[in-house]
Design an enzyme around this catalytic site. Structure first.
Site, mmCIF file in Angstrom:
data_model
loop_
_atom_site.group_PDB
_atom_site.id
_atom_site.type_symbol
_atom_site.label_atom_id
_atom_site.label_comp_id
_atom_site.label_asym_id
_atom_site.label_seq_id
_atom_site.Cartn_x
_atom_site.Cartn_y
_atom_site.Cartn_z
ATOM 1 N N HIS A 184 -4.108 4.772 -5.498
ATOM 2 C CA HIS A 184 -3.987 4.017 -6.739
ATOM 3 C C HIS A 184 -3.151 2.744 -6.568
ATOM 4 O O HIS A 184 -3.664 1.638 -6.529
ATOM 5 C CB HIS A 184 -3.382 4.918 -7.805
ATOM 6 C CG HIS A 184 -3.201 4.279 -9.147
ATOM 7 N ND1 HIS A 184 -4.224 3.615 -9.802
ATOM 8 C CD2 HIS A 184 -2.132 4.192 -9.958
ATOM 9 C CE1 HIS A 184 -3.774 3.146 -10.963
ATOM 10 N NE2 HIS A 184 -2.510 3.472 -11.075
ATOM 11 N N ARG A 223 3.832 11.467 -10.113
ATOM 12 C CA ARG A 223 2.493 11.455 -9.532
ATOM 13 C C ARG A 223 2.443 12.051 -8.130
ATOM 14 O O ARG A 223 1.480 12.737 -7.782
ATOM 15 C CB ARG A 223 1.967 10.016 -9.510
ATOM 16 C CG ARG A 223 1.697 9.486 -10.895
ATOM 17 C CD ARG A 223 1.361 8.019 -10.888
ATOM 18 N NE ARG A 223 1.021 7.583 -12.242
ATOM 19 C CZ ARG A 223 0.705 6.340 -12.553
ATOM 20 N NH1 ARG A 223 0.695 5.397 -11.627
ATOM 21 N NH2 ARG A 223 0.405 6.021 -13.801
ATOM 22 N N GLU A 272 2.898 -6.266 -8.445
ATOM 23 C CA GLU A 272 2.570 -5.332 -7.379
ATOM 24 C C GLU A 272 2.532 -5.996 -6.012
ATOM 25 O O GLU A 272 2.585 -5.307 -4.988
ATOM 26 C CB GLU A 272 1.218 -4.652 -7.666
ATOM 27 C CG GLU A 272 0.942 -3.448 -6.800
ATOM 28 C CD GLU A 272 -0.394 -2.780 -7.090
ATOM 29 O OE1 GLU A 272 -0.766 -1.845 -6.356
ATOM 30 O OE2 GLU A 272 -1.073 -3.185 -8.061
#
Length: 639
Positions: A403, A333, A427
């Site tokens: 993101h 990414r 996360e």
């Protein structure tokens, strides 16, 4: 203080197995005597709460949504990685480990990443047993597709709604334990502070978002499963409610914050359309399996998607395929995002100038519309609903957007923060992705932590804890409640002239411009100064309408934005402290002649752990050296 990662001794492939055997156990009868607090009920939180309750622990679970089903995990559309090697294309646990380490630009712990790859195999079996409807191929095996940063197909998927289906599986397991009385579920409750007793995490303070009531909850351990902090940028792919408050409250009580500047820019997002927007919409990375990314070879101002179909092949630049022939459109990414930015910086962007095309014409011609619809139908429909363009007939327009956040609370191998008894999962912690997360690894980490790591490591800690519960009448709880009430009163009494959203938007623009896709020393210093001014102005001029003893979404937002202000300054400090480029952290002063990230391994192969020292005071940097014994640190190449 040193950062003791508690990585077990022994060969990499044996560390987790040996560690599980060496950890202390809590016998089944004694598990019923312990109470565990789980904050957040996305994939990490729901799987942890369900697993711990299944083992016999008493669990209190909290979420600020009206149902755990609304957790942001549902937005992870494309798939979940696992080293099953069903495709017989050369995958293995070690290859998944290597791809993840390399994808993170060699800024993560070997031991944690290998464990993640190792337990990934079990995750798929667990989810299938729960009824998750993964796609299957003709022979009956689960199907796989590719994601960025890998040359094998290891991503399991349920059409374009994998996160939602996985969350429903974890949610069903959680509901089973709620019905059994082992989990007490608190919805519409937001954690506003952590309570320490004797230096250990023993409870939390929450606010009922409907009534405004401030409540105390005690337990033997606290698990934070509260997701990432991408909304510090205001415009991001995160749900609007996603925030850093729980983690930041823990940070201010002694939990180190690690690598905060490591934020991920996702390349496949619907471009910004105007200042009216409050968030951005992600198009799954899975689309890059069949979509081809391109821009015109020469600038065409304002080129629209409907006009792109008439551009001859000879006049198109499939720049990812041209620059990275081995990986093509499936580069990681950070690489894809930076290259999209380069094309737009050259003036070859399409639409508003800040977009590139993602084209499915070749895939539809090759496989047929029905095949593409079966893979991505809901994603195509979502894109058309938002933009009005039909991706079956014309290319999508995409542009990078904030993101995921690889930074988070520092945790050791057992997922415990620097505060005893306080754990961070998914996360919310920093542990597995280094400077850039590979696609389809967020779901993998959240479920690995919840289903297969914390049930072992939490037991090791609780086995040393007394059974007695801590009373919420203790002075530590009363002091925390007083601090929470004072903060709420201060927010409500300012009565300034600017709304919370105005401050948040201004902060987000500063972060995007100076601490976003690329950073410079000059820009970061400018951002730090401006954020400090903005923080001061916020507490003097914010206008929060309504009261504290009622449903008040402006008050919720105000508390979260106040924390984002402080976090934003720390992110800038962390980025200033790391002059190298690595993964999603791109310092323009440190790049190769080809424009790729240039690391400084001799000086910066460490985890940056930041210690809170008091309001308005610089944070203390504590380094955890990263030692690589199983991979060779090389300049990343996807060519």
């Amino acid at each position: 203080m040193n950062l003791d990662s508690k990585i077990p001794d022994g060969p990499l492939a044996e560390k987790w197995t040996k560690h599980k055997f060496n950890m202390k156990l809590v016998n089944p009868a004694n598990k019923r005597k312990y109470e565990v607090i789980v904050v957040g009920t996305g994939l990490a939180g729901a799987s942890a709460a369900a697993s711990l309750a299944e083992l016999g622990y008493n669990v209190k679970a909290f979420c600020f949504q009206d149902s755990p089903r609304r957790a942001h995990s549902i937005a992870a559309q494309g798939g979940i990685n696992a080293a099953k090697n069903y495709q017989n294309d050369g995958d293995s646990v070690f290859r998944l480990f290597y791809d993840t380490i390399k994808g993170g630009d060699y800024r993560s712990r070997e031991a944690n990443v290998y464990r993640l790859a190792e337990v990934s195999v079990n995750i798929i079996d667990q989810c299938v047993a729960q009824g998750v409807p993964f796609a299957r191929e003709y022979g009956g095996l689960l199907d796989n597709r590719s994601f960025g940063g890998a040359q094998v197909s290891r991503t399991f998927y349920a059409r374009g709604q994998t996160g939602q289906q996985l969350l429903l599986g974890a949610y069903s397991a959680l509901n089973r334990q709620i019905a059994n009385g082992k989990v007490k579920m608190y919805t519409r409750s937001e954690m506003l502070d952590l309570v320490l007793v004797g230096g250990k995490a023993r409870g939390i303070i929450t606010r009922d978002l409907i009534t405004g009531k401030i409540e105390s909850h005690s337990g033997h351990a606290v698990l934070l499963c509260t997701g990432g902090y991408g909304n510090v940028f205001f415009l991001s792919t995160n749900a609007k409610g996603s925030n850093v408050t729980a983690a930041w409250r823990a940070h201010k009580k002694g939990a180190y914050f690690a690598n905060p500047c490591f934020t991920q820019i996702h390349p496949t997002c619907i471009p910004v359309s105007g200042s009216h927007q409050s968030k951005l919409t992600l198009m799954s990375e899975s689309l890059r399996n069949d979509g081809r990314v391109w821009v015109p070879k020469t600038a065409i101002k304002g080129l629209k998607a409907k006009d792109a179909v008439s551009i001859p092949e000879a006049d198109r630049d499939y720049f990812l395929e041209r620059k990275y022939p081995s990986f093509g459109n499936l580069v990681p990414r950070d690489v894809a995002s930076r290259n999209a930015k380069y094309m737009c910086d050259e003036g070859r962007g399409v639409g508003s100038g800040l977009a590139v095309f993602l084209d499915f014409a070749d895939a539809i011609k090759r496989d047929g519309k029905k095949t593409i619809e079966a893979k991505y139908g809901n994603l195509f429909d979502m894109y058309q609903q938002i933009t009005g363009d039909n991706p079956y007939e014309m290319p999508m327009m995409i542009y990078p957007a904030v993101h995921y956040t690889m930074g988070g609370l520092w945790v050791d191998y057992n997922l415990m923060t620097s505060v005893p008894g306080l754990y961070a999962l998914g996360e919310a912690n920093f542990s597995d992705h280094g400077a850039n997360r590979l696609g389809a690894s967020a779901l993998m980490q959240g479920l690995a932590d919840g289903y297969f790591v914390i049930p072992y490591t939490l037991g090791d800690y609780l086995a040393t804890m007394p059974y007695e519960k801590v009373s919420t009448d203790r002075p530590e709880f009363k002091e925390a409640i007083e601090a929470v009430n004072n903060r709420i009163s201060k927010l409500l009494s300012t009565r300034g002239k600017k709304t919370v959203d105005e401050f948040h938007r201004e902060l987000g623009l500063l972060m995007w411009d100076y601490c976003g896709m690329s950073r410079t020393e000059e820009g970061l210093k400018k951002a730090k100064s401006r954020i400090q001014e903005l923080r001061k102005e916020f507490w003097e001029n914010v206008n929060v309408l309504g009261g504290g003893n009622e449903l008040n979404m402006e008050l919720e937002k105000a508390g979260r934005v106040a924390d984002f202000m402080e976090l934003g300054e720390l992110m800038v400090d962390d980025a200033l402290n790391r002059p190298e480029s690595c993964g999603g952290h791109f310092r323009e002063e440190s790049q190769t002649p080809e424009g790729e990230a240039k690391r400084m391994d001799d000086e910066y192969s460490f985890v940056a752990g930041w210690e809170y020292t008091g309001d308005g005071k610089p944070e203390n940097l504590i380094k955890e050296p990263l030692i690589f014994e199983n991979v060779k640190l090389t300049q990343r190449s996807y060519k």
